[in-house]
Design an enzyme around this catalytic site. Sequence first.
Site, PDB file in Angstrom:
ATOM      1  CB  CYS B  85      -0.971  -0.051   1.184  1.00 36.13           C
ATOM      2  SG  CYS B  85      -2.318   1.137   1.063  1.00 36.13           S
ATOM      3  CG  HIS B 194      -3.216  -3.672   3.481  1.00 35.70           C
ATOM      4  ND1 HIS B 194      -2.260  -2.981   4.190  1.00 35.70           N
ATOM      5  CD2 HIS B 194      -3.867  -2.748   2.731  1.00 35.70           C
ATOM      6  CE1 HIS B 194      -2.327  -1.692   3.895  1.00 35.70           C
ATOM      7  NE2 HIS B 194      -3.303  -1.518   3.011  1.00 35.70           N
ATOM      8  CD  GLU B 196      -0.402  -5.498   5.963  1.00 32.39           C
ATOM      9  OE1 GLU B 196      -0.491  -6.090   4.865  1.00 32.39           O
ATOM     10  OE2 GLU B 196      -0.573  -4.268   6.082  1.00 32.39           O
TER      11      GLU B 196
END
Lengths: 110, 232
Positions: B85, B194, B196
Amino acid sequence: MPTIVVDVMPKAELLDPQGKAVAGALARTGRTGFSSVRIGKRFELTVDGPVDDALKASVQEIAEEILSNGVIEDVVGIHYEVTNAELAAEASDAASVTEDGFGAPAGETH
Amino acid sequence: MRIGVITFPGSLDDRDAQRAVRIAGGEPVALWHGSHDLEGVDALILPGGFSYGDYLRCGAIASLSPIMTEVVAAANAGMPVLGICNGFQMLTEAGLLEGGLIRNDHGGFICRDQVLRIENASTDWTGEFSAGEEITIPLKNGEGGFIASDETLDRLEGEGRVVFRYVGVNPNGSLRDIAGISNERGNVVGLMPHPEHAVEPGFGPDTAAAMRSGVDGLGFFTSVIRRALVEA
């Protein structure tokens, strides 16, 4: 103290969602006749010393490398302007010699 | 494997990235933008967030941080680097990845679980996936529209450097549905979604099996760790 103005615009071929939103608001409020709006950025850099060729080269580099991103934006203008205080001083000087009160041109442009 | 996660002023997902590294079996190392020390890490993650409030351009000021000198040198020497991002935006601003990210074409911020197709499963960060595999991970951004010249896009496609593509819906106007790309060598990868945030059951996207059970992002981190073990 000279002020250097750098103008940056999103590349012409790219969609500018901010400008599009403003254009939509104009149309909604009955302000017709504007086919598009595009939004860019104006940077004002003030320098303490003289504006010489070395400084101009530095400004050119800063404009292209930092103030804009060549992938998405274009530097559309770099203007070397004098401050409002200097303009006022020039205007008052000019007023003493000319009838209309307008003095020297406001700064150099390229 | 020690994986550095760099915190910039305005980073939001640095702790999530550290946690993802830990869950994947690596050792996260917190790094600071103002330092010139990578502390001997084996890989780097530039996390998501809004560094410097997105002033100037997203990721632009962060890309001029002191530590970026070392990041660029390490990336060019082959160290695996993942930009997520805002981290992806920084990598484009730093010239490590091509193209740029602009405001979403619809003008709004978007937050959704997004389906992606893995187009290249041979980068340092995608080795655990297979080409054509579809994964679902969160996407949340206001300026995620990927753009580049036609010539650059053709080259990226031709060299297999389009690593992820949006499936089903293009959420931000990205050209050719591109969600993420890599450098020539495949060690530097950047994407807007994302991974994560999809590494632990109970905290990921919903799946057909159960709510919030999606862990499709884990493969990014296990990929880079596995690669290091193979090369060791």
